[in-house]
Write an enzyme that holds these catalytic residues in place. Structure first.
Site, PDB file in Angstrom:
ATOM      1  N   ARG A   1     -53.240 -21.683  -4.454  1.00 25.38           N
ATOM      2  CA  ARG A   1     -53.442 -20.990  -3.031  1.00 25.38           C
ATOM      3  C   ARG A   1     -54.503 -21.394  -2.568  1.00 25.38           C
ATOM      4  NH1 ARG A   1     -51.408 -16.469   1.159  1.00 25.38           N
ATOM      5  NH2 ARG A   1     -53.123 -15.536   1.473  1.00 25.38           N
TER       6      ARG A   1
ATOM      7  N   TYR B   1     -58.033 -15.726   8.551  1.00 26.36           N
ATOM      8  CA  TYR B   1     -56.412 -15.191   7.944  1.00 26.36           C
ATOM      9  C   TYR B   1     -57.189 -15.883   6.367  1.00 26.36           C
ATOM     10  CZ  TYR B   1     -52.850 -14.334   5.199  1.00 26.36           C
ATOM     11  OH  TYR B   1     -52.040 -14.513   3.782  1.00 26.36           O
TER      12      TYR B   1
ATOM     13  N   ASP C   1     -51.277 -20.686   3.706  1.00 24.70           N
ATOM     14  CA  ASP C   1     -50.578 -20.083   3.852  1.00 24.70           C
ATOM     15  C   ASP C   1     -51.115 -19.742   5.588  1.00 24.70           C
ATOM     16  OD1 ASP C   1     -48.645 -17.575   5.067  1.00 24.70           O
ATOM     17  OD2 ASP C   1     -50.061 -16.664   3.929  1.00 24.70           O
TER      18      ASP C   1
ATOM     19  N   HIS D   1     -49.820 -18.050   8.002  1.00 24.58           N
ATOM     20  CA  HIS D   1     -49.513 -16.578   8.663  1.00 24.58           C
ATOM     21  C   HIS D   1     -49.102 -16.725  10.424  1.00 24.58           C
ATOM     22  CE1 HIS D   1     -50.922 -13.007   7.397  1.00 24.58           C
ATOM     23  NE2 HIS D   1     -50.506 -13.298   6.182  1.00 24.58           N
TER      24      HIS D   1
ATOM     25  N   GLU E   1     -46.829 -21.753   3.588  1.00 24.47           N
ATOM     26  CA  GLU E   1     -46.067 -20.838   4.081  1.00 24.47           C
ATOM     27  C   GLU E   1     -46.182 -20.114   5.344  1.00 24.47           C
ATOM     28  OE1 GLU E   1     -47.789 -18.418   1.170  1.00 24.47           O
ATOM     29  OE2 GLU E   1     -46.819 -16.744   1.859  1.00 24.47           O
TER      30      GLU E   1
ATOM     31  N   GLU F   1     -41.921 -13.275   3.290  1.00 25.59           N
ATOM     32  CA  GLU F   1     -42.144 -12.193   3.214  1.00 25.59           C
ATOM     33  C   GLU F   1     -42.007 -10.898   4.091  1.00 25.59           C
ATOM     34  OE1 GLU F   1     -46.479 -13.609   2.650  1.00 25.59           O
ATOM     35  OE2 GLU F   1     -46.639 -12.670   4.957  1.00 25.59           O
TER      36      GLU F   1
ATOM     37  N   ARG G   1     -39.015 -16.490   0.184  1.00 24.38           N
ATOM     38  CA  ARG G   1     -40.499 -15.976  -0.595  1.00 24.38           C
ATOM     39  C   ARG G   1     -39.550 -13.997  -0.502  1.00 24.38           C
ATOM     40  NH1 ARG G   1     -45.345 -15.546   1.438  1.00 24.38           N
ATOM     41  NH2 ARG G   1     -45.931 -15.165  -0.577  1.00 24.38           N
TER      42      ARG G   1
ATOM     43  N   GLU H   1     -45.965 -15.713  -6.096  1.00 24.11           N
ATOM     44  CA  GLU H   1     -47.394 -15.283  -6.090  1.00 24.11           C
ATOM     45  C   GLU H   1     -47.491 -14.092  -7.029  1.00 24.11           C
ATOM     46  OE1 GLU H   1     -47.707 -13.378  -2.162  1.00 24.11           O
ATOM     47  OE2 GLU H   1     -49.513 -13.740  -1.851  1.00 24.11           O
TER      48      GLU H   1
ATOM     49  N   TRP I   1     -50.734 -12.137  13.834  1.00 23.31           N
ATOM     50  CA  TRP I   1     -51.576 -11.874  12.967  1.00 23.31           C
ATOM     51  C   TRP I   1     -51.250 -12.982  11.398  1.00 23.31           C
ATOM     52  CZ3 TRP I   1     -52.012  -9.406   7.840  1.00 23.31           C
ATOM     53  CH2 TRP I   1     -53.268  -9.388   7.209  1.00 23.31           C
TER      54      TRP I   1
HETATM   55  C1  GCO Z   1     -48.988 -13.414   0.903  1.00 26.27           C
HETATM   56  C2  GCO Z   1     -49.200 -12.764   2.367  1.00 26.27           C
HETATM   57  C3  GCO Z   1     -50.133 -11.108   2.965  1.00 26.27           C
HETATM   58  C4  GCO Z   1     -49.740 -10.530   3.656  1.00 26.27           C
HETATM   59  C5  GCO Z   1     -50.046  -9.059   3.533  1.00 26.27           C
HETATM   60  C6  GCO Z   1     -49.390  -8.390   4.227  1.00 26.27           C
HETATM   61  O1  GCO Z   1     -49.000 -14.488   1.619  1.00 26.27           O
HETATM   62  O2  GCO Z   1     -49.903 -12.685   0.583  1.00 26.27           O
HETATM   63  O3  GCO Z   1     -49.218 -13.444   3.437  1.00 26.27           O
HETATM   64  O4  GCO Z   1     -50.977 -11.677   2.617  1.00 26.27           O
HETATM   65  O5  GCO Z   1     -50.718 -10.530   4.758  1.00 26.27           O
HETATM   66  O6  GCO Z   1     -49.073  -8.235   2.136  1.00 26.27           O
HETATM   67  O7  GCO Z   1     -49.188  -7.006   3.697  1.00 26.27           O
HETATM   68 MG    MG Z   2     -48.052 -14.985   3.654  1.00 23.30          MG
END
Ligand code: GCO
Ligand code: MG
Length: 402
Positions: A147, A159, A210, A212, A236, A262, A283, A339, A402
């Site tokens: 990634r 991020y 990602d 986010h 992602e 996630e 995920r 991951e 975020w």
């Molecule tokens: C990822 C996630 C993490 C999250 C975190 C939140 O894809 O690994 O986005 O970076 O931000 O796990 O607790």
């Molecule tokens: Mg993520």
């Protein structure tokens, strides 16, 4: 055989973790991860105050019945706190069952479907040059999937860019750190990053990114189209997934695969995305999606709709979750990627485990059960420290995801 005790252990070996340890009258024990990043004590209380008293005296081998008892019995369904607590119980019971059977958990859920688990690491840097150095580090370590995140020119932080190499810890302050975001700068920058990475590392390495939850569907469609020449394995969380119709728009515009899940807790959070084939990878993972029992239901539904697993494995998922996830990953037919963000040595010492990285794959432990434990004496030396995830604002101060 009966459950006689269940202990909720909160510890902070470089970051906070909540672990449930279930003890039975014949001495067999099991562990489950209950960590919910930034909201750890809510799950600890849910377990201690509401779940643990109901576990005492139950038969630990009745895994499905215990899952249903905790899910249906609470009346209040779903949600990350509830589902992380149920996950911890479920994971610990699978650990106990494996130990009773003398088998690693993956053999109890169908046995090995592959030789190893393909994992992805996080290469990131403030600049594209820094990120390229990190991609090279993962290629040298033998990773097949990476990634890539970088800083955005003109933005103070973004991020996914870490201070420590190999580790990324966003929960960095008791009161959330504030980040600033510009979608237009981001959309212009990201294709230039992947252009450089493909140029230097060729077509074979799997590349991921990602987003986010920061875009709207049409912005995500533009991002996906602009990345098509670089054949990403996935983008992602391109948009927040509360409004799932939005993914149809992304799908109409781009062939860049999409991975989501996630922050999902149950099959009901992703049922539409899976059934309509709006995503390519789901995920969800053990700790936030109701344990091994419920995660298997999600992955089985996904298998019917050409969706593969891509489980979350950031540092806030403890080695107990990682151990459990690897048993699922190696067994299911529709595994995609896992991951794997490495934990610090303090975390690894508190959670001795048998899973290991070899030949570019992660391998689950062959020990009976999950092959992971918690060293409670050591854990007690690392008391809980309040830590929150950051928040994010647009340049004019508007709150953003975020
Ligand atoms: C990822 C996630 C993490 C999250 C975190 C939140 O894809 O690994 O986005 O970076 O931000 O796990 O607790
Ligand atoms: Mg993520």
């Amino acid at each position: 055989m009966r459950i006689t005790e269940a202990r909720v252990i909160v510890t902070c070996p470089d970051r906070n973790f909540v672990t449930l340890k279930i003890i039975t009258d014949d001495g067999v024990t099991g562990v489950g991860d209950a960590t919910l990043n930034g909201r750890e004590l809510a799950v600890a209380s849910y377990l201690t105050d509401h779940v643990v008293p109901q576990l005492i005296g139950r038969d630990p081998t009745r895994i499905e019945d215990t899952w249903q008892y905790l899910y249906k019995g609470a009346y209040w369904r779903r949600g990350p706190v509830t589902m992380s607590a149920i996950a911890a119980v479920d994971t610990a019971l699978w650990d106990i069952l494996g130990k009773l059977a003398g088998l690693p958990v993956y053999k109890l859920i169908g046995g090995r479907s592959r030789e190893g688990v393909t994992v992805y690491g996080h290469a990131n840097g403030d600049t594209v040059e820094d990120a390229l150095v990190e991609v090279a580090r993962y290629v040298d370590l033998g990773y097949r999937a990476i990634r890539v995140q970088t800083g955005i020119p003109g933005m103070a932080s973004t991020y996914g860019v870490s201070k420590d190499k190999l580790f990324y810890e966003p929960a960095d302050a008791a009161i959330p750190t504030e980040n600033v975001w510009s979608t237009s700068r981001y959309l212009n920058h990201v294709p230039t990053v992947f252009n450089r990475v493909r140029d230097e590392f060729g077509p074979d390495v799997k590349l991921l990114h990602d987003v986010h939850h920061r875009l709207t569907p049409i912005e995500a469609a533009r991002l996906g189209k602009s990345l098509e020449p670089f054949s990403l394995t996935w983008i992602e969380d391109p948009v927040p997934a509360e409004l799932q119709e939005g993914f149809r728009l992304i799908r109409q515009h781009t062939t860049t695969p999409v991975a989501v899940g996630e922050v999902f807790n149950t099959v009901w959070d992703c049922e539409q995305l899976i059934r309509e084939q709006l995503i390519d990878y789901i995920r969800a993972t053990v700790v936030h999606a109701g344990g091994i029992t419920h995660l298997r239901r999600i992955f089985d539904l996904a298998a019917l709709h050409h969706v593969r697993s891509g489980s979350h494995g950031a540092t806030d998922l403890s080695p107990v979750c990682m151990a459990a996830a690897l048993h699922v990953d190696v067994a299911i037919p529709n595994f995609g990627l896992q991951e794997y963000m490495r934990h610090t040595s303090a975390t690894d010492e508190v959670f001795p485990h048998g899973y290991h990285f070899e030949g570019g794959y992660l391998h689950p432990s062959e020990e009976p059960g999950l092959g992971v434990d918690i060293d409670e004496e050591l854990a007690a030396q690392y008391p809980y420290k309040p830590a929150s995830l950051p928040v994010n604002r647009l340049e004019d101060g508007t709150m953003h995801s975020w």
